[in-house]
Design an enzyme around this catalytic site. Structure first.
Site, PDB file in Angstrom:
ATOM      1  N   HIS A   1       0.875  -1.185   0.000  1.00 15.21           N
ATOM      2  CA  HIS A   1       0.000   0.000   0.000  1.00 15.21           C
ATOM      3  C   HIS A   1       0.906   1.226   0.000  1.00 15.21           C
ATOM      4  O   HIS A   1       1.660   1.431  -0.943  1.00 15.21           O
ATOM      5  CB  HIS A   1      -0.901  -0.109   1.237  1.00 15.21           C
ATOM      6  CG  HIS A   1      -2.048   0.838   1.307  1.00 15.21           C
ATOM      7  ND1 HIS A   1      -2.428   1.665   0.284  1.00 15.21           N
ATOM      8  CD2 HIS A   1      -2.929   1.099   2.323  1.00 15.21           C
ATOM      9  CE1 HIS A   1      -3.467   2.385   0.659  1.00 15.21           C
ATOM     10  NE2 HIS A   1      -3.798   2.059   1.902  1.00 15.21           N
TER      11      HIS A   1
ATOM     12  N   HIS B   1      -2.357  -2.089  -9.974  1.00 12.31           N
ATOM     13  CA  HIS B   1      -3.301  -1.510  -9.023  1.00 12.31           C
ATOM     14  C   HIS B   1      -4.569  -2.343  -9.032  1.00 12.31           C
ATOM     15  O   HIS B   1      -4.974  -2.838 -10.083  1.00 12.31           O
ATOM     16  CB  HIS B   1      -3.635  -0.066  -9.432  1.00 12.31           C
ATOM     17  CG  HIS B   1      -4.187   0.735  -8.309  1.00 12.31           C
ATOM     18  ND1 HIS B   1      -5.513   0.702  -7.977  1.00 12.31           N
ATOM     19  CD2 HIS B   1      -3.588   1.569  -7.441  1.00 12.31           C
ATOM     20  CE1 HIS B   1      -5.703   1.502  -6.940  1.00 12.31           C
ATOM     21  NE2 HIS B   1      -4.555   2.036  -6.594  1.00 12.31           N
TER      22      HIS B   1
ATOM     23  N   ASP C   1       2.912   5.535  -6.882  1.00  7.94           N
ATOM     24  CA  ASP C   1       4.166   5.380  -6.152  1.00  7.94           C
ATOM     25  C   ASP C   1       5.386   5.258  -7.048  1.00  7.94           C
ATOM     26  O   ASP C   1       6.514   5.295  -6.567  1.00  7.94           O
ATOM     27  CB  ASP C   1       4.089   4.129  -5.253  1.00  7.94           C
ATOM     28  CG  ASP C   1       3.130   4.341  -4.107  1.00  7.94           C
ATOM     29  OD1 ASP C   1       3.129   5.438  -3.549  1.00  7.94           O
ATOM     30  OD2 ASP C   1       2.371   3.406  -3.781  1.00  7.94           O
TER      31      ASP C   1
END
Ligand code: CMC
Length: 422
Positions: free
Chosen positions: A263, A302, A358
């Site tokens: 996460h 994702h 990210d």
């Protein structure tokens, strides 16, 4: 064509027709036909755990909106504090509302001296700043017992202001402790992001003057991370909040969920991966290893986006601005090459694996001087406003306590055997 589904219980021949509303079907209808037959969905991949008016996400089209406003427009034209107001209140503020909001947050940035001296300084010198942050947020609930009045509007507002305002102070404090530097008090003459940079980097100068390009870049990153509907951390928040725990405890639970490398910890994992790859020449070999099951390409893939994450697109632009000030992060070329190789490889395209938020954010943070242990902390600061918007929403909608069922597949009943007879 009817917007319904029909479920038939083949044991009894009974059927039930359920309307499809807002893209979902009401599970209480299923329960009527099939009492004690549970819908097995361990990671909630097919379960809408809430209805929500906060964030709209279309993962196939790569669309993200807060309260209806496209993320691209907010990133370009708004500020993090305005976005926080939007998430919490549902509407953009007028001038007066904005000024009051910014004033209130600015004047709640200080933390109780005991929080700093007794809690934060009590951690071991090499404690991970996320561990310090999680514990300190939870400790705040003991300093504000009025937070238990979760149906009191004034109390709610106060805790929301406190949490949003104090996150940067606790975050910077966690960093200063881990590097043995003295704690820096907030400078309330600075804006939200600049104040955070001051608390991070100030040394002996009477007043820290952050570079406005870097303050702005950080503010945009805060906007992009402010909410992302029902992800792991927000689900932890909603589950905890549904028990009517105070908001500090609920936000501490959400921050804990964010900590994991699948996460919010992925931005840290990306930099470790790029450093380990080390050179452009090793990219093809690394991709081959990932495809053969030896680890994952961090910052890719994702649960919801099956397209380029719209936040990653904006972050790529922000990276150029930041590198114009800090100089290019030497890992950028490896990242660009990884993206190019992955996006032209059938393994990644067939699984719809694209860069997520990210993939590039860590490169910016690193170029700005943040140690990698701080990356997830940088995610938690703005996500606090999103979490609190969800906290308010679940209370206002009077949601029941979260309590899923399980399918038991353990041992059948058996008799206890005395220790000496086992
Ligand atoms: N690298 C290589 N293969 C992958 C990756 C990856 N990053 N992500 C998914 N896959 C493969 C996976 O092996 C599976 O293949 P197969 O069907 O052959 O078994 C397929 O793609 C589907 O993967 P999954 O694990 O079922 O997907 P998921 O929705 O459960 O997981 C995820 C989503 C984000 C945990 C995963 O993509 C991942 O581990 N990515 C790397 C970590 C990361 O970047 N996380 C940040 C997410 S965005 C920010 C946030 O949420 O905080």
């Amino acid at each position: 064509m009817a917007e319904t589904i029909t479920i038939t219980d083949n044991r009894s021949g009974e059927s039930i027709e359920i309307p499809i509303a807002n893209g979902g079907v009401d599970a209480s209808q299923w329960r009527k036909l099939l009492p004690n037959v549970w819908f097995y969905d361990p990671a909630f991949s097919t379960t809408a755990a809430a209805s929500s008016a906060i964030t709209y996400l279309d993962g196939d089209a790569g669309i993200l909106r807060y309260r209806g406003y496209p993320i691209e427009q907010l990133a370009e034209q708004s500020t993090y504090l305005e976005v926080a107001y939007l998430l919490i209140h549902g509407e953009l503020p007028d001038q007066q509302q904005y000024e009051t909001w910014v004033h209130d947050i600015t004047y709640h940035t200080f933390i109780h001296e005991n929080v700093r001296k007794r809690f934060m300084e009590g951690f071991h010198h090499d404690a991970h700043p996320m561990g310090i942050l999680v514990s300190t947020i939870a400790a705040l609930s003991t300093f504000y017992p009025d937070a238990k009045a979760i149906y009191d509007d004034d109390s709610r507002y106060k805790q929301i202001i406190r949490l949003i305002a104090k996150m940067p102070t606790m975050a910077a404090g966690a960093h200063r402790h881990s590097v043995g530097m003295p704690f820096v008090y907030p400078d309330n003459s600075l804006d939200f992001s600049s104040n955070f940079l001051s608390m991070m980097w100030k040394v002996a100068e009477p007043r820290y003057e952050p570079n406005p390009v870097l303050s702005h870049a950080l503010d945009v990153l805060f906007i992009l991370h402010a909410d992302h509907e029902q992800n792991c951390g927000t689900t932890a928040l909603r589950v905890t909040g549904s028990s009517h725990a105070d908001p500090y405890s609920a936000v501490a639970a959400a921050t804990t969920a964010l900590y994991g490398p699948r996460h919010g910890g992925a931005n840290e994992a990306v930099i470790r991966m790029l450093t380990q790859i080390g050179s452009m020449d090793n990219v093809e070999g690394f991709i081959a290893d990932v495809k053969s099951g030896k680890g994952r390409l961090q910052g890719f893939g994702h649960r919801v986006y099956k397209n380029y994450d719209p936040r990653a697109k904006i972050i790529k632009q922000v990276a150029d601005e930041v590198f114009g000030v800090t100089g290019k992060n030497p890992l950028l070329d490896i990242a660009l090459k990884l993206e190019e190789v992955a996006l032209s490889d059938e393994y990644f395209t067939s699984r719809k694996l694209y860069p997520n938020v990210d993939f590039y954010s860590g490169l910016i943070y690193q170029a700005m001087g943040f140690p990698i242990e701080m990356f997830t902390v940088l995610f938690a600061i703005p996500r606090t406003s999103g979490w609190l918007a969800h906290w308010l929403e679940l209370l206002d909608r009077d949601e029941r306590i979260a309590r899923p069922r399980q399918l038991y597949d353990g041992a059948p009943e058996r008799d206890y055997v005395q220790l000496d007879q086992r």
